[in-house]
Scaffold this motif. Structure first.
Motif, short mmCIF file in Angstrom:
data_model
loop_
_atom_site.label_atom_id
_atom_site.label_comp_id
_atom_site.label_asym_id
_atom_site.label_seq_id
_atom_site.Cartn_x
_atom_site.Cartn_y
_atom_site.Cartn_z
N ASN A 117 0.82 -1.21 0.00
CA ASN A 117 0.00 0.00 0.00
C ASN A 117 0.86 1.26 0.00
O ASN A 117 0.56 2.23 -0.69
CB ASN A 117 -0.93 0.00 1.22
N LYS A 118 1.92 1.25 0.78
CA LYS A 118 2.76 2.45 0.86
C LYS A 118 3.46 2.73 -0.46
O LYS A 118 3.68 3.89 -0.82
CB LYS A 118 3.77 2.30 1.99
N ASP A 119 3.79 1.69 -1.22
CA ASP A 119 4.43 1.90 -2.52
C ASP A 119 3.44 2.43 -3.54
O ASP A 119 3.80 3.23 -4.42
CB ASP A 119 5.04 0.58 -3.02
N VAL A 120 2.17 2.01 -3.44
CA VAL A 120 1.15 2.53 -4.34
C VAL A 120 0.91 4.01 -4.07
O VAL A 120 0.75 4.81 -5.01
CB VAL A 120 -0.16 1.72 -4.20
N ARG A 121 0.89 4.41 -2.81
CA ARG A 121 0.68 5.82 -2.47
C ARG A 121 1.84 6.70 -2.95
O ARG A 121 1.63 7.87 -3.30
CB ARG A 121 0.49 5.98 -0.97
N LYS A 122 3.04 6.15 -2.97
CA LYS A 122 4.19 6.94 -3.43
C LYS A 122 4.11 7.27 -4.92
O LYS A 122 4.67 8.26 -5.37
CB LYS A 122 5.48 6.18 -3.14
N LEU A 123 3.42 6.42 -5.69
CA LEU A 123 3.30 6.66 -7.12
C LEU A 123 2.23 7.69 -7.47
O LEU A 123 2.19 8.16 -8.61
CB LEU A 123 2.97 5.34 -7.84
N GLN A 124 1.36 8.02 -6.53
CA GLN A 124 0.25 8.94 -6.80
C GLN A 124 0.65 10.37 -6.49
O GLN A 124 1.40 10.65 -5.55
CB GLN A 124 -0.96 8.54 -5.97
N LYS A 125 0.12 11.27 -7.30
CA LYS A 125 0.41 12.70 -7.11
C LYS A 125 -0.28 13.24 -5.87
O LYS A 125 0.32 13.98 -5.08
CB LYS A 125 -0.03 13.46 -8.36
N THR A 126 -1.55 12.90 -5.72
CA THR A 126 -2.32 13.32 -4.53
C THR A 126 -2.94 12.06 -3.91
O THR A 126 -4.10 11.74 -4.19
CB THR A 126 -3.41 14.33 -4.91
N PRO A 127 -2.19 11.32 -3.11
CA PRO A 127 -2.74 10.09 -2.52
C PRO A 127 -3.84 10.40 -1.53
O PRO A 127 -3.84 11.41 -0.84
CB PRO A 127 -1.52 9.46 -1.85
N LYS A 128 -4.79 9.48 -1.47
CA LYS A 128 -5.94 9.62 -0.56
C LYS A 128 -5.84 8.54 0.50
O LYS A 128 -5.71 7.35 0.18
CB LYS A 128 -7.25 9.49 -1.32
N SER A 129 -5.89 8.93 1.74
CA SER A 129 -5.84 7.97 2.83
C SER A 129 -7.26 7.58 3.22
O SER A 129 -8.09 8.44 3.54
CB SER A 129 -5.14 8.58 4.05
N PRO A 130 -7.60 6.29 3.16
CA PRO A 130 -8.96 5.86 3.49
C PRO A 130 -9.30 6.15 4.95
O PRO A 130 -8.43 6.14 5.82
CB PRO A 130 -8.94 4.36 3.20
N ASN A 131 -10.58 6.36 5.19
CA ASN A 131 -11.03 6.68 6.55
C ASN A 131 -12.06 5.65 7.02
O ASN A 131 -11.73 4.72 7.74
CB ASN A 131 -11.60 8.10 6.60
N ALA A 132 -13.30 5.82 6.61
CA ALA A 132 -14.38 4.93 7.04
C ALA A 132 -14.78 3.95 5.95
O ALA A 132 -15.82 3.31 6.05
CB ALA A 132 -15.59 5.75 7.46
N GLU A 133 -13.97 3.84 4.91
CA GLU A 133 -14.32 2.96 3.79
C GLU A 133 -14.17 1.48 4.12
O GLU A 133 -14.71 0.63 3.41
CB GLU A 133 -13.46 3.29 2.57
N PHE A 134 -13.43 1.16 5.18
CA PHE A 134 -13.20 -0.24 5.53
C PHE A 134 -14.27 -0.80 6.48
O PHE A 134 -14.14 -1.92 6.95
CB PHE A 134 -11.82 -0.40 6.18
N LEU A 135 -15.33 -0.02 6.74
CA LEU A 135 -16.40 -0.52 7.59
C LEU A 135 -17.35 -1.43 6.83
O LEU A 135 -18.16 -2.14 7.44
CB LEU A 135 -17.19 0.66 8.18
#
Length: 391
Positions: A117-135
């Protein structure tokens, strides 16, 4: 009213869980075979897979080096776990095994490539951190998978059914579409490899000017409200877009990604900013998928009948002749017969020992009563002797 010192319980708003519905929801467990031997990167991949399988998985599970696969299979029954994902590492590559708990079958995969996951976020210009999506569980999308097996591919139906049964089914009548926040994409390529991608679903209003979008966004997130210090009137910002760049941002959705949904009850800000014709029209939203990881490239190598070994139903690199298949079937039938025979003998031995123990306990009961009566007579004689001595 609740008494003094008693905890107040909600009786009207608290929804009780349906046991039948809870039992029908598939639950998973992601573990490492040899917890300290797989390495740091594979341990991080295990953590990312647990987040991907949320909410019906053991996220904070802690393994020990001494734990074996048999230990986890034993605990799947009391915990209600339906699938077990086991990550391991060999000298050549990493492996993934998906087991239908507690007896099987088991699908063995070779992990050719993976990205955390951390490597995918590094490739994005504006990464989005999930919040309540895992409920809520993700929406499973499968591409190029066969639901029927053939002589050449006898494992296709089992492969498709295994992935489908790992997630709760989606009912269009009962499921709230707004609760679907994630997408799990499984794409089967022409060479047989399976690509796994995990996305986050984001929506944006369409047909509304960018200044109004900023105001509507600021209603939910006050930190996103535009800076109007250089504007003399709000109409200059809404009508002419003063203080905003005219170039659309990189995050603007394309026109072919728009869908129409029923417009909910408008808020006070929407009633002021939107006209009556816009309020009556279906609400258009642009859907965009943001990858949050992990990424996996899998190759199905083997399918076994049981969770731990057993008959090999399919092997991608080993082909058997008809005579060899018949010999293996005969060998597995003999092993199954011997296993059932040993099980019956063990049960008979247990019953025989229990009966022997019961008979022994019955024989000891009269002797205990007789010894107790003798002890009471001895006590009476001692008390009589004590009285004569006192006299």
């Amino acid at each position: 009213m609740a008494g003094i010192g008693k905890k107040r319980v909600k009786r009207r708003t608290h929804l009780k869980d349906d046991p039948a519905r809870e039992a029908s929801i598939p639950k998973s467990m992601v573990v490492r075979a040899g917890a300290s031997e797989v390495g740091k990167s594979l341990s991080l991949l295990t953590r990312d897979l647990r987040h991907m399988m949320e909410p019906h998985t053991a996220v904070r599970l802690k393994e020990r080096k001494a734990n074996k696969l048999k230990d986890y299979l034993t605990m799947t029954g009391p915990l209600g776990v339906s699938h077990l994902m086991v990550l391991s590492r060999s000298d050549a590559n990493a492996n993934l095994r998906i087991v239908r708990a507690p007896r099987g079958p088991a699908l063995h995969f070779r992990i050719h490539e993976y990205m955390l996951n951390k490597d995918v976020r590094k490739l994005q210009k504006t990464p989005k951190s999930p919040n309540a999506e895992f409920l809520t569980p993700p929406l499973l999308v499968m591409n190029h998978f066969n639901t029927k097996s053939s002589k050449e591919t006898p494992h296709e139906a089992l492969l498709t059914a295994t992935f489908q049964n790992m997630f709760p089914p989606l009912s269009l009548q009962s499921t709230n579409i707004n609760s679907v926040k994630r997408v799990l994409l499984l794409n089967k390529r022409d060479d047989g490899y399976i690509d796994l991608r995990h996305y986050l679903i984001t929506t944006k209003p369409v047909g509304v000017s960018r200044p109004i979008k900023r105001l509507l966004k600021g209603q939910k997130h006050p930190s996103d409200l535009p800076d109007l210090s250089g504007v003399r009137d709000i109409s200059d910002f809404v009508l002419h877009g003063e203080g905003m760049s005219g170039v659309p941002s990189d995050s603007e959705a394309e026109e072919d990604a728009t869908v129409e949904v029923l417009r909910p009850t408008p808020t006070k800000i929407e009633e002021k900013l939107l006209s009556e014709s816009q309020l009556l029209k279906p609400k258009q939203q642009a859907i965009k998928l943001i990858e949050i990881g992990p990424r996996l490239t899998l190759e199905l190598t083997k399918v076994t009948e049981e969770a731990m070994g057993g008959k090999v139903l399919y092997h991608s690199h080993v082909q058997k002749s008809e005579d060899e298949v018949r010999q293996l079937d005969k060998f597995h039938e003999e092993n199954r017969y011997l296993k059932e025979k040993r099980k019956r003998e063990q049960e008979q031995n247990v019953h025989r020992k229990q009966d022997k123990k019961k008979k022994k306990s019955k024989k000891n009961q009269p002797s205990d009563e007789h010894s107790g009566s003798e002890a009471s007579e001895g006590g009476e004689e001692e008390t009589a002797e004590g009285h004569t001595a006192d006299v």
